[in-house]
Design an enzyme around this catalytic site. Structure first.
Site, PDB file in Angstrom:
ATOM      1  N   GLY A   7     -25.969 -68.080 -92.028  1.00  0.00           N
ATOM      2  CA  GLY A   7     -25.201 -69.108 -92.720  1.00  0.00           C
ATOM      3  C   GLY A   7     -23.715 -68.862 -92.759  1.00  0.00           C
ATOM      4  CG  MET A   8     -22.215 -65.615 -94.064  1.00  0.00           C
ATOM      5  SD  MET A   8     -21.607 -66.684 -95.378  1.00  0.00           S
ATOM      6  CE  MET A   8     -19.880 -66.246 -95.374  1.00  0.00           C
ATOM      7  CG  ASP A   9     -17.339 -69.172 -90.485  1.00  0.00           C
ATOM      8  OD1 ASP A   9     -17.780 -70.252 -90.066  1.00  0.00           O
ATOM      9  OD2 ASP A   9     -16.605 -69.083 -91.482  1.00  0.00           O
ATOM     10  CG  ASP A  15     -14.762 -71.901 -87.827  1.00  0.00           C
ATOM     11  OD1 ASP A  15     -15.669 -71.623 -88.645  1.00  0.00           O
ATOM     12  OD2 ASP A  15     -14.963 -71.967 -86.602  1.00  0.00           O
ATOM     13  CB  CYS A  43     -24.686 -80.646 -79.642  1.00  0.00           C
ATOM     14  SG  CYS A  43     -23.746 -79.111 -79.843  1.00  0.00           S
ATOM     15  CE  LYS A  44     -22.836 -76.747 -86.625  1.00  0.00           C
ATOM     16  NZ  LYS A  44     -22.747 -75.354 -86.182  1.00  0.00           N
ATOM     17  N   GLY A  51     -22.336 -62.288 -69.135  1.00  0.00           N
ATOM     18  CA  GLY A  51     -22.866 -63.501 -69.729  1.00  0.00           C
ATOM     19  C   GLY A  51     -24.128 -63.969 -69.039  1.00  0.00           C
ATOM     20  CD  GLN A  52     -28.819 -65.717 -68.229  1.00  0.00           C
ATOM     21  OE1 GLN A  52     -28.329 -64.980 -67.401  1.00  0.00           O
ATOM     22  NE2 GLN A  52     -30.115 -65.768 -68.441  1.00  0.00           N
ATOM     23  CB  THR A  53     -24.492 -68.803 -64.973  1.00  0.00           C
ATOM     24  OG1 THR A  53     -23.259 -68.242 -65.413  1.00  0.00           O
ATOM     25  CG2 THR A  53     -24.240 -70.194 -64.413  1.00  0.00           C
TER      26      THR A  53
END
Length: 560
Positions: free
Chosen positions: A245-247, A443, A207-208, A340-342
């Site tokens: 741009g970094m992990d 990664d 999906c990226k 979180g969020q749902t």
């Protein structure tokens, strides 16, 4: 029948009238009681001695544990508190489990001794009262029953078995993933043809946004920060600020030289098992921290979108399983999910946010690769190929394209291996980066091996280039990729991976020891796949890279 006088026991020893208690019978009864009391007293003394011995053993074990803690802290005094504390806690948990097992074994032995002593006492009293009339046997039986100790052994054994079963269910078994059964929708009262991956048109990291497009989109954000703001100082030591741009982003805090390290990630379903989907999503989020050398996560948030295409039954079954998988993986990583969020969404998505507070020595800025370093990869490639091949088992047109190079059993095993690999944390690999002086790491996920290698090369301070010679791939998946007309571009390094391994730049003299150490600690391989040479901050894969089948040999009953 002779009437029995109220409140007076009937001994009826056979010496005439039942109300007359003869001297001989009375003497036998008194001797019987004395022997019984002596047996009880002896049993109590033995129990007291056993308890004293057990207390002494516990004291010795506590002294031993204290000595082990002292030795552990002495051996690991070079580690920071954040690094040493989880290891120390793991040692304590292991020692506590061993101590509990030892106590249980001692309790069983003590109980067996008590039963033997009770049996001996009963035999002694029976022998002593043998001269008495047979009508006194009911009294002896009552006395033996009173002397017989309660036996909780059966309950204890059952509880222990239930505890072990619960531990296996909760994933305490290190081989739990390897022996996990495929998800069966009918076991949850769902339709047999239920497939979680049908609730999104794209899978996993597929999906990226393409990398070249993303770089253009991010240019506006990069320009918002002046170069003079990129570093803060603590005690005249610069503290880096990195992000776009970094992990993960690293933000210096206002207090005490600490930094906030944070990352977020989410994607669409890529496996059919909702529980494993949750675990994979959580491991993928944490992987960005591990790529920076950060091994401790202080908090996680969960981001979940429930597909509007799901029925209420499907939603009520699938969503709790996804959440449980995410939570269990977070607990395995030593952190917790606090919010979180749902939301509702046409496509199902799962991901989260990982946050931690670090000292400068707890993260590794990925910009210090030098000529002569080697590239190490900690997980095999080919997850995208394995997941697609598994879905093609239900699609005859696509299955016919690959069935000449791979069997159904090969595909199912590759699918299990892909799930196992994606759900495995990169935490050990990250921890060993500090031990073996890693210079940079990232990664490998949605942009594929080559895409992430290029992003890492662009960030290096020195003028270097990465050259990749070896490609470790899940067994049979390279052949599947070729049979598909190279649609995945696996050997070109462009096949998307999900929750892949770490790509690490290590000193040449440290790389072999790193690979050996990670296999010793985790039981999984790592591979030297390339070199760092002088260049213009780019990465490439040679024309005919060597494909390493993982595993090299099939082992009966084992996944890897």
């Amino acid at each position: 029948m002779w009437p029995q006088r109220s409140g007076m026991p009937e001994f009826n020893l056979g010496y005439g009238h039942p109300y007359v208690i003869h001297a001989a019978g009375l003497a036998q009864v008194q001797d019987h009681h004395k022997l019984f009391q002596a047996a009880q007293q002896q049993q109590q003394q033995q129990q007291a001695a056993a308890a004293a011995q057990q207390q002494q053993q516990q004291a010795q074990e506590e002294l031993k544990n204290l000595e082990e803690k002292r030795r552990f802290l002495e051996e690991n005094k070079t580690l920071s508190w954040q690094q040493a504390e989880p290891v120390r806690l793991a040692h304590e948990q292991q020692a506590a489990a061993a101590q509990q097992a030892q106590h249980y074994q001692q309790a069983q032995q003590q109980q067996q001794q008590q039963q033997q002593q009770a049996a001996a006492a009963a035999a002694a009293t029976a022998a002593a009262a043998a001269a008495a009339s047979s009508s006194s046997s009911s009294h002896q039986a009552a006395a033996a029953a009173a002397a017989r100790p309660a036996s909780p052994a059966h309950n204890l054994t059952a509880q222990d078995a239930l505890s072990q079963a619960a531990q296996l269910e909760l994933g305490q078994n290190p081989n739990a993933l390897a022996i996990r059964r495929p998800f069966d929708p009918t076991a949850h009262d769902l339709e047999a043809n239920f497939r979680l991956t049908r609730f999104a048109d794209l899978k996993g990291r597929g999906c990226k946004v393409p990398q070249d497009v993303l770089l253009k989109l991010l240019e506006g954000l990069q320009d918002d920060q002046g170069q003079d703001e990129h570093n803060n100082h603590f005690l005249h030591v610069p503290i880096p600020r990195i992000g776009i741009g970094m992990d993960a982003s690293i933000t210096p805090l206002r207090h005490s030289g600490l930094s906030l390290v944070q990352t977020t990630d989410f994607f669409y379903p890529l496996v059919e098992d909702p529980y494993m989907q949750g675990k994979i999503a959580c491991a993928n989020v944490l992987s960005d921290l591990y790529a920076m050398g950060v091994t401790e996560c202080d908090n996680m948030l969960m981001l979940l979108a429930v597909s509007t295409k799901m029925t209420e039954k499907e939603r009520d079954v699938v969503v709790p399983l996804i959440m449980r998988g995410f939570k269990d993986c977070a607990l395995e990583a030593g952190t917790t999910v606090t919010g979180g969020q749902t939301v509702m969404n046409p496509w199902c998505t799962i991901g989260g946010v990982a946050t931690t507070i670090c000292q400068p020595n707890e993260f590794i800025i990925p910009d210090s690769a030098v000529v002569g370093d080697v590239l190490v990869l900690t997980k095999p490639l080919g997850t995208q190929v394995a997941l697609n091949a598994h879905q093609w088992l239900d699609q005859p047109e696509r299955w016919n394209r690959i069935k000449l190079v791979v069997s159904e059993e090969d595909v199912r095993k590759a699918y299990q291996r892909a799930m196992d690999s994606m759900a495995r944390l990169n935490r050990t690999a990250s921890r060993l980066m500090h031990k073996y002086n890693a210079h940079a790491a990232t990664d490998v996920t949605g942009f594929g091996l080559l895409g992430h290698a290029q992003a890492l090369a662009r960030n290096q301070k020195a003028e270097v280039g990465f050259v990749i010679h070896n490609l470790p791939v899940i067994a049979k998946m390279a052949a599947v990729g070729k049979a598909c007309g190279n649609m995945f571009q696996l050997q070109q390094g462009n096949s998307a991976e999900t929750s892949g391994g770490l790509l690490i730049c290590l000193p040449r003299e440290q790389a072999a020891a790193y690979c050996k150490d990670i296999q010793k600690v985790e039981g999984y391989q790592a591979w030297i796949i390339g070199i760092v040479e002088k260049g213009n901050r780019t990465a490439r894969i040679i024309d005919k890279p060597r494909v390493i089948e993982v595993p090299a040999k099939e082992k009966e009953g084992e996944l890897w």
